[in-house]
Design a protein around this motif. Structure first.
Motif, PDB file in Angstrom:
ATOM      1  N   LEU A  35      23.358  14.955  55.808  1.00  0.00           N
ATOM      2  CA  LEU A  35      22.317  15.072  56.832  1.00  0.00           C
ATOM      3  C   LEU A  35      22.739  14.359  58.111  1.00  0.00           C
ATOM      4  O   LEU A  35      22.473  14.851  59.216  1.00  0.00           O
ATOM      5  N   ILE A  36      23.415  13.227  57.963  1.00  0.00           N
ATOM      6  CA  ILE A  36      23.908  12.508  59.147  1.00  0.00           C
ATOM      7  C   ILE A  36      24.958  13.351  59.854  1.00  0.00           C
ATOM      8  O   ILE A  36      24.938  13.490  61.079  1.00  0.00           O
ATOM      9  N   TRP A  37      25.884  13.925  59.090  1.00  0.00           N
ATOM     10  CA  TRP A  37      26.900  14.803  59.675  1.00  0.00           C
ATOM     11  C   TRP A  37      26.243  15.998  60.366  1.00  0.00           C
ATOM     12  O   TRP A  37      26.669  16.400  61.452  1.00  0.00           O
ATOM     13  N   ALA A  38      25.227  16.584  59.754  1.00  0.00           N
ATOM     14  CA  ALA A  38      24.532  17.722  60.372  1.00  0.00           C
ATOM     15  C   ALA A  38      23.909  17.306  61.698  1.00  0.00           C
ATOM     16  O   ALA A  38      23.965  18.052  62.681  1.00  0.00           O
ATOM     17  N   GLY A  39      23.328  16.111  61.741  1.00  0.00           N
ATOM     18  CA  GLY A  39      22.764  15.602  62.987  1.00  0.00           C
ATOM     19  C   GLY A  39      23.823  15.394  64.048  1.00  0.00           C
ATOM     20  O   GLY A  39      23.616  15.716  65.225  1.00  0.00           O
ATOM     21  N   LYS A  51      14.981  23.466  65.143  1.00  0.00           N
ATOM     22  CA  LYS A  51      14.994  24.813  64.578  1.00  0.00           C
ATOM     23  C   LYS A  51      16.324  25.515  64.823  1.00  0.00           C
ATOM     24  O   LYS A  51      16.685  26.432  64.105  1.00  0.00           O
ATOM     25  N   GLN A  52      17.079  25.070  65.859  1.00  0.00           N
ATOM     26  CA  GLN A  52      18.379  25.679  66.127  1.00  0.00           C
ATOM     27  C   GLN A  52      19.374  25.390  65.007  1.00  0.00           C
ATOM     28  O   GLN A  52      20.290  26.172  64.793  1.00  0.00           O
ATOM     29  N   ILE A  53      19.211  24.280  64.300  1.00  0.00           N
ATOM     30  CA  ILE A  53      20.076  24.018  63.150  1.00  0.00           C
ATOM     31  C   ILE A  53      19.841  25.117  62.121  1.00  0.00           C
ATOM     32  O   ILE A  53      20.778  25.717  61.613  1.00  0.00           O
ATOM     33  N   GLY A  54      18.574  25.384  61.835  1.00  0.00           N
ATOM     34  CA  GLY A  54      18.243  26.377  60.836  1.00  0.00           C
ATOM     35  C   GLY A  54      18.715  27.773  61.189  1.00  0.00           C
ATOM     36  O   GLY A  54      19.156  28.521  60.335  1.00  0.00           O
ATOM     37  N   HIS A  55      18.665  28.121  62.461  1.00  0.00           N
ATOM     38  CA  HIS A  55      19.017  29.481  62.862  1.00  0.00           C
ATOM     39  C   HIS A  55      20.490  29.641  63.220  1.00  0.00           C
ATOM     40  O   HIS A  55      21.089  30.665  62.900  1.00  0.00           O
ATOM     41  N   GLU A  76      25.827  24.424  49.689  1.00  0.00           N
ATOM     42  CA  GLU A  76      25.852  25.887  49.796  1.00  0.00           C
ATOM     43  C   GLU A  76      25.299  26.391  51.117  1.00  0.00           C
ATOM     44  O   GLU A  76      25.603  27.498  51.533  1.00  0.00           O
ATOM     45  N   LYS A  77      24.465  25.567  51.776  1.00  0.00           N
ATOM     46  CA  LYS A  77      23.898  25.963  53.065  1.00  0.00           C
ATOM     47  C   LYS A  77      23.645  24.708  53.892  1.00  0.00           C
ATOM     48  O   LYS A  77      23.545  23.601  53.351  1.00  0.00           O
ATOM     49  N   ALA A  78      23.569  24.890  55.199  1.00  0.00           N
ATOM     50  CA  ALA A  78      23.289  23.765  56.090  1.00  0.00           C
ATOM     51  C   ALA A  78      21.816  23.395  55.995  1.00  0.00           C
ATOM     52  O   ALA A  78      20.964  24.259  55.786  1.00  0.00           O
ATOM     53  N   PRO A  79      21.512  22.119  56.139  1.00  0.00           N
ATOM     54  CA  PRO A  79      20.105  21.709  56.069  1.00  0.00           C
ATOM     55  C   PRO A  79      19.327  22.174  57.293  1.00  0.00           C
ATOM     56  O   PRO A  79      19.886  22.371  58.367  1.00  0.00           O
ATOM     57  N   HIS A  80      18.051  22.334  57.117  1.00  0.00           N
ATOM     58  CA  HIS A  80      17.160  22.664  58.227  1.00  0.00           C
ATOM     59  C   HIS A  80      17.027  21.418  59.099  1.00  0.00           C
ATOM     60  O   HIS A  80      17.116  20.283  58.622  1.00  0.00           O
ATOM     61  N   GLY A  81      16.794  21.615  60.378  1.00  0.00           N
ATOM     62  CA  GLY A  81      16.649  20.502  61.308  1.00  0.00           C
ATOM     63  C   GLY A  81      15.532  19.551  60.946  1.00  0.00           C
ATOM     64  O   GLY A  81      15.634  18.340  61.164  1.00  0.00           O
ATOM     65  N   ASP A  82      14.458  20.072  60.379  1.00  0.00           N
ATOM     66  CA  ASP A  82      13.348  19.206  59.960  1.00  0.00           C
ATOM     67  C   ASP A  82      13.778  18.277  58.834  1.00  0.00           C
ATOM     68  O   ASP A  82      13.322  17.136  58.757  1.00  0.00           O
ATOM     69  N   THR A  83      14.653  18.761  57.965  1.00  0.00           N
ATOM     70  CA  THR A  83      15.165  17.925  56.875  1.00  0.00           C
ATOM     71  C   THR A  83      16.011  16.792  57.432  1.00  0.00           C
ATOM     72  O   THR A  83      15.916  15.644  56.986  1.00  0.00           O
ATOM     73  N   VAL A  84      16.844  17.109  58.427  1.00  0.00           N
ATOM     74  CA  VAL A  84      17.665  16.083  59.080  1.00  0.00           C
ATOM     75  C   VAL A  84      16.762  15.046  59.731  1.00  0.00           C
ATOM     76  O   VAL A  84      16.929  13.846  59.535  1.00  0.00           O
ATOM     77  N   GLU A  85      15.774  15.513  60.489  1.00  0.00           N
ATOM     78  CA  GLU A  85      14.865  14.606  61.188  1.00  0.00           C
ATOM     79  C   GLU A  85      14.062  13.761  60.213  1.00  0.00           C
ATOM     80  O   GLU A  85      13.907  12.556  60.403  1.00  0.00           O
TER      81      GLU A  85
END
Length: 147
Positions: A35-39, A51-55, A76-85
């Motif tokens: 999640l930190i890496w995704a952020g 929402k741009q993370i999700g899309h 298997e998939k990138a986390p949704h932005g809300d999950t990161v936040e």
């Protein structure tokens, strides 16, 4: 990015694993370091909204990069932005403060900041703290606020 992080911060993922995860262990799909890496990827790629993370960040290429960076084998998939936040808001700031200190210590020890010394003597390090405190209205004449 992987080469740069590995060069300057070879223990980066180990440092991320030291951060206490405030989430319910039974509901965790993504490791906190993922999640930190995704952020980080979201910020580096100029994503303005969660929402741009999700899309936009759920392509197979992004997921493969996120999997390689975070070393989360079952990703298997990138986390949704809300999950990161959600995870960032619930984490305690002192872990991230300690992480910044480790990064700066590492850069100083490896002499990575030598060319940037101020007057040949002092290290100048700028840390963006704009989101540490925010206010919805002006509570004091000395503070700037976003109305």
């Amino acid at each position: 990015m992987h080469k740069t992080v590995a060069h300057f911060f070879p223990w980066w993922n180990q440092w991320l694993e030291e951060i206490a995860d405030p989430r319910n262990p039974e509901l965790i799909e993504y490791e906190l370091k993922t999640l930190i890496w995704a952020g980080i990827l979201m910020l580096m790629s100029g994503r303005k909204a969660r929402k741009q993370i999700g899309h936009e960040m759920r392509s197979p290429e992004v997921v493969a990069n996120l999997k390689a960076l975070s070393a989360q084998e079952n990703l298997e998939k990138a986390p949704h932005g809300d999950t990161v936040e959600y995870s960032m808001v619930r984490s305690r700031n002192e872990y991230y403060e300690a992480l910044k200190a480790k990064m700066i210590r590492r850069l100083i020890r490896m002499r990575g900041l030598e060319r940037e010394r101020f007057m040949g003597r002092w290290y100048t390090v700028a840390i963006d703290g704009v989101h540490i405190y925010s206010f919805a209205k002006k509570h004091c004449e000395h503070f700037v606020y976003r109305g």
